[in-house]
Design a protein around this motif. Structure first.
Motif, PDB file in Angstrom:
ATOM      1  N   ALA A 232      15.267   4.032 -16.826  1.00 34.01           N
ATOM      2  CA  ALA A 232      15.205   3.240 -15.593  1.00 34.01           C
ATOM      3  C   ALA A 232      16.171   3.830 -14.573  1.00 34.01           C
ATOM      4  O   ALA A 232      17.245   3.287 -14.306  1.00 34.01           O
ATOM      5  CB  ALA A 232      15.528   1.777 -15.890  1.00 34.01           C
ATOM      6  N   THR A 233      15.783   4.954 -13.990  1.00 33.88           N
ATOM      7  CA  THR A 233      16.621   5.614 -13.000  1.00 33.88           C
ATOM      8  C   THR A 233      16.405   4.990 -11.622  1.00 33.88           C
ATOM      9  O   THR A 233      15.394   4.331 -11.366  1.00 33.88           O
ATOM     10  CB  THR A 233      16.299   7.114 -12.946  1.00 33.88           C
ATOM     11  N   TRP A 234      17.379   5.228 -10.727  1.00 36.24           N
ATOM     12  CA  TRP A 234      17.262   4.675  -9.385  1.00 36.24           C
ATOM     13  C   TRP A 234      16.154   5.352  -8.605  1.00 36.24           C
ATOM     14  O   TRP A 234      15.527   4.735  -7.735  1.00 36.24           O
ATOM     15  CB  TRP A 234      18.595   4.793  -8.661  1.00 36.24           C
ATOM     16  N   GLY A 235      15.890   6.615  -8.881  1.00 36.24           N
ATOM     17  CA  GLY A 235      14.774   7.286  -8.215  1.00 36.24           C
ATOM     18  C   GLY A 235      13.443   6.650  -8.574  1.00 36.24           C
ATOM     19  O   GLY A 235      12.589   6.421  -7.705  1.00 36.24           O
ATOM     20  N   ARG A 236      13.259   6.378  -9.863  1.00 42.56           N
ATOM     21  CA  ARG A 236      12.038   5.703 -10.298  1.00 42.56           C
ATOM     22  C   ARG A 236      11.960   4.303  -9.701  1.00 42.56           C
ATOM     23  O   ARG A 236      10.875   3.839  -9.311  1.00 42.56           O
ATOM     24  CB  ARG A 236      12.021   5.635 -11.827  1.00 42.56           C
ATOM     25  N   PHE A 237      13.097   3.616  -9.600  1.00 44.57           N
ATOM     26  CA  PHE A 237      13.121   2.267  -9.034  1.00 44.57           C
ATOM     27  C   PHE A 237      12.678   2.289  -7.566  1.00 44.57           C
ATOM     28  O   PHE A 237      11.862   1.456  -7.142  1.00 44.57           O
ATOM     29  CB  PHE A 237      14.533   1.688  -9.154  1.00 44.57           C
ATOM     30  N   VAL A 241       9.309   0.443  -6.170  1.00 43.59           N
ATOM     31  CA  VAL A 241       9.445  -0.591  -5.141  1.00 43.59           C
ATOM     32  C   VAL A 241       8.666  -0.199  -3.884  1.00 43.59           C
ATOM     33  O   VAL A 241       7.999  -1.043  -3.255  1.00 43.59           O
ATOM     34  CB  VAL A 241      10.931  -0.831  -4.820  1.00 43.59           C
ATOM     35  N   SER A 242       8.718   1.066  -3.525  1.00 46.65           N
ATOM     36  CA  SER A 242       7.995   1.526  -2.330  1.00 46.65           C
ATOM     37  C   SER A 242       6.488   1.377  -2.507  1.00 46.65           C
ATOM     38  O   SER A 242       5.783   0.924  -1.588  1.00 46.65           O
ATOM     39  CB  SER A 242       8.344   2.988  -2.031  1.00 46.65           C
ATOM     40  N   ILE A 243       5.985   1.747  -3.682  1.00 50.56           N
ATOM     41  CA  ILE A 243       4.544   1.620  -3.937  1.00 50.56           C
ATOM     42  C   ILE A 243       4.115   0.160  -3.885  1.00 50.56           C
ATOM     43  O   ILE A 243       3.089  -0.195  -3.273  1.00 50.56           O
ATOM     44  CB  ILE A 243       4.184   2.252  -5.293  1.00 50.56           C
ATOM     45  N   VAL A 244       4.905  -0.719  -4.518  1.00 51.76           N
ATOM     46  CA  VAL A 244       4.566  -2.149  -4.516  1.00 51.76           C
ATOM     47  C   VAL A 244       4.595  -2.705  -3.099  1.00 51.76           C
ATOM     48  O   VAL A 244       3.715  -3.484  -2.701  1.00 51.76           O
ATOM     49  CB  VAL A 244       5.530  -2.917  -5.440  1.00 51.76           C
ATOM     50  N   TRP A 245       5.610  -2.327  -2.326  1.00 45.97           N
ATOM     51  CA  TRP A 245       5.719  -2.864  -0.960  1.00 45.97           C
ATOM     52  C   TRP A 245       4.556  -2.385  -0.098  1.00 45.97           C
ATOM     53  O   TRP A 245       4.014  -3.153   0.702  1.00 45.97           O
ATOM     54  CB  TRP A 245       7.039  -2.431  -0.331  1.00 45.97           C
ATOM     55  N   ILE A 246       4.151  -1.125  -0.256  1.00 47.69           N
ATOM     56  CA  ILE A 246       3.021  -0.607   0.515  1.00 47.69           C
ATOM     57  C   ILE A 246       1.729  -1.337   0.155  1.00 47.69           C
ATOM     58  O   ILE A 246       0.927  -1.702   1.027  1.00 47.69           O
ATOM     59  CB  ILE A 246       2.880   0.907   0.294  1.00 47.69           C
ATOM     60  N   LEU A 247       1.507  -1.580  -1.161  1.00 48.07           N
ATOM     61  CA  LEU A 247       0.316  -2.311  -1.581  1.00 48.07           C
ATOM     62  C   LEU A 247       0.303  -3.726  -1.014  1.00 48.07           C
ATOM     63  O   LEU A 247      -0.740  -4.207  -0.539  1.00 48.07           O
ATOM     64  CB  LEU A 247       0.241  -2.350  -3.110  1.00 48.07           C
ATOM     65  N   MET A 248       1.456  -4.400  -1.046  1.00 50.44           N
ATOM     66  CA  MET A 248       1.528  -5.751  -0.498  1.00 50.44           C
ATOM     67  C   MET A 248       1.353  -5.741   1.018  1.00 50.44           C
ATOM     68  O   MET A 248       0.744  -6.660   1.587  1.00 50.44           O
ATOM     69  CB  MET A 248       2.854  -6.399  -0.889  1.00 50.44           C
ATOM     70  N   ALA A 249       1.858  -4.710   1.687  1.00 52.68           N
ATOM     71  CA  ALA A 249       1.657  -4.612   3.131  1.00 52.68           C
ATOM     72  C   ALA A 249       0.176  -4.436   3.461  1.00 52.68           C
ATOM     73  O   ALA A 249      -0.326  -5.027   4.429  1.00 52.68           O
ATOM     74  CB  ALA A 249       2.472  -3.445   3.687  1.00 52.68           C
ATOM     75  N   LEU A 250      -0.538  -3.656   2.650  1.00 53.22           N
ATOM     76  CA  LEU A 250      -1.975  -3.506   2.865  1.00 53.22           C
ATOM     77  C   LEU A 250      -2.707  -4.822   2.652  1.00 53.22           C
ATOM     78  O   LEU A 250      -3.681  -5.134   3.361  1.00 53.22           O
ATOM     79  CB  LEU A 250      -2.525  -2.431   1.929  1.00 53.22           C
ATOM     80  N   MET A 251      -2.254  -5.611   1.664  1.00 53.65           N
ATOM     81  CA  MET A 251      -2.857  -6.929   1.448  1.00 53.65           C
ATOM     82  C   MET A 251      -2.611  -7.851   2.635  1.00 53.65           C
ATOM     83  O   MET A 251      -3.503  -8.610   3.043  1.00 53.65           O
ATOM     84  CB  MET A 251      -2.278  -7.553   0.170  1.00 53.65           C
ATOM     85  N   VAL A 252      -1.402  -7.798   3.191  1.00 53.77           N
ATOM     86  CA  VAL A 252      -1.092  -8.613   4.371  1.00 53.77           C
ATOM     87  C   VAL A 252      -1.963  -8.191   5.551  1.00 53.77           C
ATOM     88  O   VAL A 252      -2.520  -9.039   6.274  1.00 53.77           O
ATOM     89  CB  VAL A 252       0.412  -8.500   4.720  1.00 53.77           C
TER      90      VAL A 252
END
Length: 275
Positions: A232-237, A241-252
């Motif tokens: 669980a590295t910070w780069g992976r984190f 997080v970026s992928i999830v936020w982009i997907l949620m932004a597309l849903m919005v």
């Protein structure tokens, strides 16, 4: 490509007095010889069988047993004699060029080489690609069912978040028809109203992301995440997080764009009259 062969007998490699070749990973060579640079050519004994000696022929990078395992220390050695004695169908492995690796290569090879490979006490029995062996091994060890279950769980949660998040903003935008009509009556353009609604939705998503991000950071620091397959590295984190936020932004955006466009097609006087 793996080719099983039928044979009469095999020699016992345990009886040889000369050391057998071995390939080590760098960290394993460091633990044995305190260096990996000068490990080639040096010898070491088998931990489980003191009579076996190995000579390092090469040093390689970390290896892993399957696509979803961690990279770790490895030693590659020839199989001992008992392995061939207990093996019902011994085999040899062939490496072919990528351009020759076609779907009908096994059938063509079996047809062209059967007569040439019938050298007693061996003869060609079957041909099987490593790709097929990997599929069988993953299924036998439970890797394939696990990956399928993980994908279904991810799809299920993404679909639920998609329906919930998009439905919320869809419902919110549809109930602002009178506001949209009033803005259009006051001279606002459709593009300006649309981008204003999208900006409000993304701003709400950004504000909601702050407490969610705080909780996720604390979970990573508390080591409660799944870290067996990878660290669980910070780069992976940051990437996740970026992928999830982009997907949620597309849903919005999907939950605002279409109902806003439909609301702006209605004449302002008609929308205000309905209210």
């Amino acid at each position: 490509m793996r080719i099983p062969l039928l044979q009469g007998n095999v020699s016992d490699w345990n009886s040889t007095a000369s050391p057998l070749p071995a390939v080590l990973t760098r960290d394993l060579a460091d633990s044995l010889f305190q260096t990996s640079a000068g490990a080639v050519g040096r010898e070491f004994l088998d931990y489980y069988s003191g009579g076996l000696r190995y000579r390092v022929s090469a040093v390689c990078a970390l290896q892993k047993t399957d696509d979803y395992a961690r990279y770790g220390p490895f030693v590659l050695t020839p199989f001992p004699g008992w392995f061939y004695e207990d093996q019902y169908l011994p085999f040899i492995s062939l490496r072919i060029r990528p351009e020759a690796d076609t779907d009908n290569f096994a059938a063509r090879f079996y047809q062209d080489m059967t007569s040439q490979l019938q050298v007693a006490p061996f003869y060609l029995f079957d041909i099987q690609s490593y790709k097929d062996q990997k599929i069988e091994r993953d299924a036998a060890e439970g890797i394939t069912p696990y990956i399928r279950s993980a994908r279904l769980i991810v799809i299920f949660f993404v679909f639920n978040v998609f329906i919930g998040l998009m439905g919320t903003f869809w419902f919110r935008t549809r109930h602002r028809r009178s506001e949209i009509a009033l803005r259009m009556a006051m001279g606002s353009s459709r593009g300006r109203i649309r981008w204003q609604l999208l900006g409000e939705g993304l701003l709400l998503l950004a504000l909601a992301s702050i407490p969610a991000l705080t909780i996720c950071i604390n979970m990573v620091m508390a080591d409660v995440t799944f870290t067996e397959a990878t660290d669980a590295t910070w780069g992976r984190f940051v990437i996740c997080v970026s992928i999830v936020w982009i997907l949620m932004a597309l849903m919005v955006i999907a939950g605002i764009w279409y109902p806003a466009s439909r609301a702006m097609e209605v004449q302002p006087a008609e929308a205000l009259h309905d209210e």
